[in-house]
Design an enzyme around this catalytic site. Sequence first.
Site, mmCIF file in Angstrom:
data_model
loop_
_atom_site.group_PDB
_atom_site.id
_atom_site.type_symbol
_atom_site.label_atom_id
_atom_site.label_comp_id
_atom_site.label_asym_id
_atom_site.label_seq_id
_atom_site.Cartn_x
_atom_site.Cartn_y
_atom_site.Cartn_z
ATOM 1 N N HIS A 113 28.417 -67.879 47.420
ATOM 2 C CA HIS A 113 29.643 -68.519 46.926
ATOM 3 C C HIS A 113 30.657 -68.794 48.044
ATOM 4 C CE1 HIS A 113 28.888 -67.040 42.509
ATOM 5 N NE2 HIS A 113 28.164 -68.088 42.831
ATOM 6 N N TYR A 164 44.365 -68.785 47.747
ATOM 7 C CA TYR A 164 43.348 -68.359 48.716
ATOM 8 C C TYR A 164 43.943 -67.722 49.964
ATOM 9 C CZ TYR A 164 39.538 -69.815 45.856
ATOM 10 O OH TYR A 164 38.645 -69.875 44.827
ATOM 11 N N GLY A 201 27.035 -54.400 40.569
ATOM 12 C CA GLY A 201 28.434 -54.807 40.383
ATOM 13 C C GLY A 201 28.637 -56.250 39.988
HETATM 14 P P1 OAD Z 1 32.842 -59.974 37.552
HETATM 15 O O1 OAD Z 1 34.302 -59.659 37.737
HETATM 16 O O2 OAD Z 1 32.446 -60.936 36.502
HETATM 17 O O3 OAD Z 1 32.036 -58.622 37.238
HETATM 18 C C1 OAD Z 1 32.196 -57.485 37.999
HETATM 19 C C2 OAD Z 1 31.344 -56.387 37.364
HETATM 20 O O4 OAD Z 1 31.460 -55.250 38.179
HETATM 21 C C3 OAD Z 1 31.768 -55.998 35.938
HETATM 22 O O5 OAD Z 1 30.633 -56.017 35.098
HETATM 23 C C4 OAD Z 1 32.314 -54.575 36.104
HETATM 24 O O6 OAD Z 1 31.945 -53.727 35.024
HETATM 25 C C5 OAD Z 1 31.602 -54.107 37.355
HETATM 26 N N1 OAD Z 1 32.348 -53.126 38.134
HETATM 27 C C6 OAD Z 1 33.686 -53.001 38.303
HETATM 28 N N2 OAD Z 1 33.978 -52.003 39.123
HETATM 29 C C7 OAD Z 1 32.800 -51.450 39.506
HETATM 30 C C8 OAD Z 1 32.428 -50.367 40.364
HETATM 31 N N3 OAD Z 1 33.319 -49.652 41.010
HETATM 32 N N4 OAD Z 1 31.090 -50.108 40.509
HETATM 33 C C9 OAD Z 1 30.155 -50.826 39.860
HETATM 34 N N5 OAD Z 1 30.449 -51.861 39.047
HETATM 35 C C10 OAD Z 1 31.744 -52.173 38.875
HETATM 36 O O7 OAD Z 1 32.298 -60.401 38.988
HETATM 37 P P2 OAD Z 1 30.977 -61.169 39.393
HETATM 38 O O8 OAD Z 1 29.854 -60.855 38.470
HETATM 39 O O9 OAD Z 1 30.798 -60.966 40.838
HETATM 40 O O10 OAD Z 1 32.332 -67.062 41.332
HETATM 41 O O11 OAD Z 1 31.432 -62.642 39.140
HETATM 42 C C11 OAD Z 1 30.537 -63.654 39.486
HETATM 43 C C12 OAD Z 1 31.267 -64.865 39.944
HETATM 44 O O12 OAD Z 1 32.217 -65.267 38.971
HETATM 45 C C13 OAD Z 1 32.079 -64.707 41.201
HETATM 46 O O13 OAD Z 1 31.336 -64.787 42.388
HETATM 47 C C14 OAD Z 1 33.026 -65.829 41.099
HETATM 48 C C15 OAD Z 1 33.419 -65.638 39.658
HETATM 49 O O14 OAD Z 1 33.988 -66.655 39.025
HETATM 50 C C16 OAD Z 1 32.863 -68.007 42.122
HETATM 51 O O15 OAD Z 1 33.913 -67.866 42.707
HETATM 52 C C17 OAD Z 1 32.014 -69.232 42.215
#
Ligand code: OAD
Length: 237
Positions: A110, A58, A179
């Site tokens: 989060h 972190y 995203g």
């Molecule tokens: P993810 O890493 O699971 O997903 C990110 C998404 O963004 C993917 O579907 C990519 O295709 C998309 N992506 C990447 N670059 C992009 C761009 N330039 N423009 C648009 N889309 C893009 O992240 P989250 O869904 O945020 O939780 O993950 C959810 C949670 O899982 C996080 O908050 C975290 C993690 O474990 C905790 O820490 C509790």
Amino acid sequence: MMLGSDMRVVVLTGAGISAESGIRTFRANDGVWENHRIEDVATPFAWERDPRLVWRFYQGRRRQLLDVNPNSAHEALVSLESYLDEFLLITQNVDDLHSRAGSEKLIHMHGELRKLRCEMCGEIIDAMDDEHLQDQYVKCVQCTNERLRPHIVWFHEMPLRMDEIYDAVGECDVFIAIGTSGHVYPAAGLLSIAKDTGAHCIGINLDPPENVILFDEFHQGLAGELVPALVTKWMSE
Ligand code: OAD
């Protein structure tokens, strides 16, 4: 879509909106950091078993905030907020790019990398000075705790301010997810709640997310390009 300024809009963002600012998404690199699965570092059990490892992870992510800046997608959401009477931005991101861009009606469900929390007395501090960003632990200023923890919602912990989130999603006219891969609950479940309330649901993502079939509109591509273009279009139609 026509967006009247009296429409109630809820936006949910995930790691993809910060990707173009240079912050890696969770599922990039297969969710691995220095040979540890992210899920193994981001838990209360890891903090108990190996606090040095969790702290090092972190502190790296906290220091990275000094090197990144909001992008055009974060900025477009600030324009959207100022155009609308009722708006809420819910982010799963722990970076501070939405607030640095100027978003105000914002919930960090989060937690926030900027902050540290005392598990003994509950004190939460904004901790981004040099002294807070070193390898050694940060002490609590209110009690005898020698080791503040990141103010982050780890796996197996409850996201923050869920009552306010459910209220806003349950009453919105338009729900926009940007995203986010739609893997992690309860955030991923907000789309079906919005859908059930009859909201118009819009998705913007680089790849089709898990729950893509629930969107009324899905826009595939980069958030930094699509979000400003769509926001301008919605506000001018
Ligand atoms: P993810 O890493 O699971 O997903 C990110 C998404 O963004 C993917 O579907 C990519 O295709 C998309 N992506 C990447 N670059 C992009 C761009 N330039 N423009 C648009 N889309 C893009 O992240 P989250 O869904 O945020 O939780 O993950 C959810 C949670 O899982 C996080 O908050 C975290 C993690 O474990 C905790 O820490 C509790």
